[in-house]
Motif scaffolding. Structure first.
Motif, mmCIF file in Angstrom:
data_model
loop_
_atom_site.group_PDB
_atom_site.id
_atom_site.type_symbol
_atom_site.label_atom_id
_atom_site.label_comp_id
_atom_site.label_asym_id
_atom_site.label_seq_id
_atom_site.Cartn_x
_atom_site.Cartn_y
_atom_site.Cartn_z
ATOM 1 N N ASP A 62 14.554 27.759 4.329
ATOM 2 C CA ASP A 62 16.017 27.686 4.291
ATOM 3 C C ASP A 62 16.492 26.682 3.245
ATOM 4 O OD1 ASP A 62 16.147 29.540 6.290
ATOM 5 O OD2 ASP A 62 16.453 28.084 7.904
ATOM 6 N N THR B 11 30.043 18.655 1.834
ATOM 7 C CA THR B 11 29.694 19.596 2.918
ATOM 8 C C THR B 11 30.515 19.338 4.168
ATOM 9 O OG1 THR B 11 27.831 18.121 3.507
ATOM 10 C CG2 THR B 11 27.355 20.012 2.076
ATOM 11 N N SER C 193 21.916 19.090 7.219
ATOM 12 C CA SER C 193 21.475 20.417 7.633
ATOM 13 C C SER C 193 20.589 21.007 6.547
ATOM 14 C CB SER C 193 22.689 21.321 7.861
ATOM 15 O OG SER C 193 23.350 21.555 6.616
ATOM 16 N N PRO C 194 19.819 22.077 6.849
ATOM 17 C CA PRO C 194 18.998 22.703 5.802
ATOM 18 C C PRO C 194 19.815 23.144 4.591
ATOM 19 C CG PRO C 194 18.286 23.468 7.948
ATOM 20 C CD PRO C 194 19.531 22.648 8.179
ATOM 21 N N GLN C 195 21.024 23.697 4.825
ATOM 22 C CA GLN C 195 21.847 24.121 3.692
ATOM 23 C C GLN C 195 22.308 22.921 2.871
ATOM 24 O OE1 GLN C 195 25.511 26.161 4.573
ATOM 25 N NE2 GLN C 195 25.660 27.034 2.533
#
Length: 328
Positions: free
Chosen positions: A204, A325, A176-178
């Motif tokens: 982001d 994550t 994901s971008p995060q």
């Protein structure tokens, strides 16, 4: 007094040129990199700069001004920013920092036969925050100018490579971008390189990457304190005990003040600018004092070590990011 000002003035002039060059390249290249390269070229082209008339001021920049710059580097970070990225970023930062430093020391000493100083300098640059970490580690390990310059060179090479590799890998990694921001901030060498790579992947990614990177930078102070204590115990004698990195305490104090006090934005901007000047002048002085003949004695082994650490950051960092994550 005048003899000190002479060397400081030269370092300031090179710092000004370096900062102007960095502005031409946006956020891609730190002025610290330009400063050491310009200093290296000028110092070897004009050997007279090694004469006593220039040295007091240059030594002031390499030692006192460097430590002041490292201490005030904490103005870039707040505890609130650290909290924003969550536990996942802290875990990835800590795991990659510690594993990279340990790998650098073990491979450098046991496999490549490097001295402990060069191994730790290359390791700190790869593990924490590039040239700034190398400069901060230099007085703790009592490095020679050529050892520091070689370590900075590895950051330039592999950090620049990361700026291009990470955006190319992003579509294929399944992050994901995060998560990609955490991965980038926890594994790319320089702050400027993180900004450049993150921006290429989207706002982001860039925002999370910078915060994760600054969280990693905040770990510089405890690493220096532990490293200084460890080297002192390892030496076994009081006479060669590693110096206490007082600037590491200053770094922590600046982070805390920046977090607890509502400093006017203009003050923060001025401090950041002056801090960049101080570190850039220190880099320029370092380059001026480094002789290319001395670099030859270091050899190709630091480059091999840095290459292995780069692969470790890319591959192991991806695995750790996926795990952190997913679980946290």
């Amino acid at each position: 007094m005048l003899i000190v000002i002479r060397g400081i003035g030269l370092a300031a002039l090179l710092a000004a040129v370096s900062m102007m060059l960095a502005q031409q390249f946006g956020t891609a290249i730190s002025p610290l990199i330009f400063a050491i390269l310009i200093g290296l070229v000028l110092g070897n082209a004009l050997p007279n700069l090694a004469r006593p008339g220039w040295q007091p001021g240059l030594e002031f920049c390499k030692k006192r001004l460097l430590r002041i710059g490292v201490a005030f580097y904490g103005i870039h970070i707040t505890l609130q920013q650290v909290a924003e990225v969550g536990a996942g970023a802290l875990v990835v930062d800590a795991v990659m920092l510690l594993s990279t430093l340990a790998l650098a020391y073990w491979l450098g000493r046991r496999w490549l036969g490097l001295d402990a100083t060069t191994s730790l300098l290359v390791g700190s640059g790869s593990a924490i925050c590039g040239a700034a970490a190398i400069l901060a580690t230099e007085p703790v390990v009592r490095a020679k100018p050529q050892q520091t310059t070689v370590a900075v060179g590895t950051v330039v090479l592999f950090g620049t490579l990361a700026m291009f590799v990470y955006p190319m890998l992003y579509p294929w990694l399944g992050l994901s971008p995060q998560a990609m921001g955490i991965y980038t901030g926890a594994t790319v060498h320089e702050v400027a390189q993180v900004v450049a790579a993150g921006t290429a992947m989207g706002d982001d990614v860039a925002q999370t990457a910078v915060i994760a990177k600054l969280t990693r930078v905040m770990m510089l102070a405890p690493v220096l304190l532990v490293l200084g204590s460890w080297l002192g115990r390892k030496s076994g004698t009081q006479a060669v005990r590693a110096p206490l990195p007082w600037f590491a305490f200053g770094f922590i104090a600046v982070v805390v003040c920046n977090s607890l006090l509502s400093l006017p934005p203009i003050w923060v901007a001025i401090i950041k600018h002056l801090d960049t000047w101080a570190l850039t002048m220190a880099m320029a002085a370092l380059g001026l004092g480094t002789r290319l003949g001395g670099l030859g004695s270091v050899g190709w082994k630091p480059l091999v070590l840095a290459a292995i650490l780069f692969l470790h950051l890319v591959v192991s960092g991806l695995i750790v990011t996926h795990m952190a994550t997913s679980w946290l």
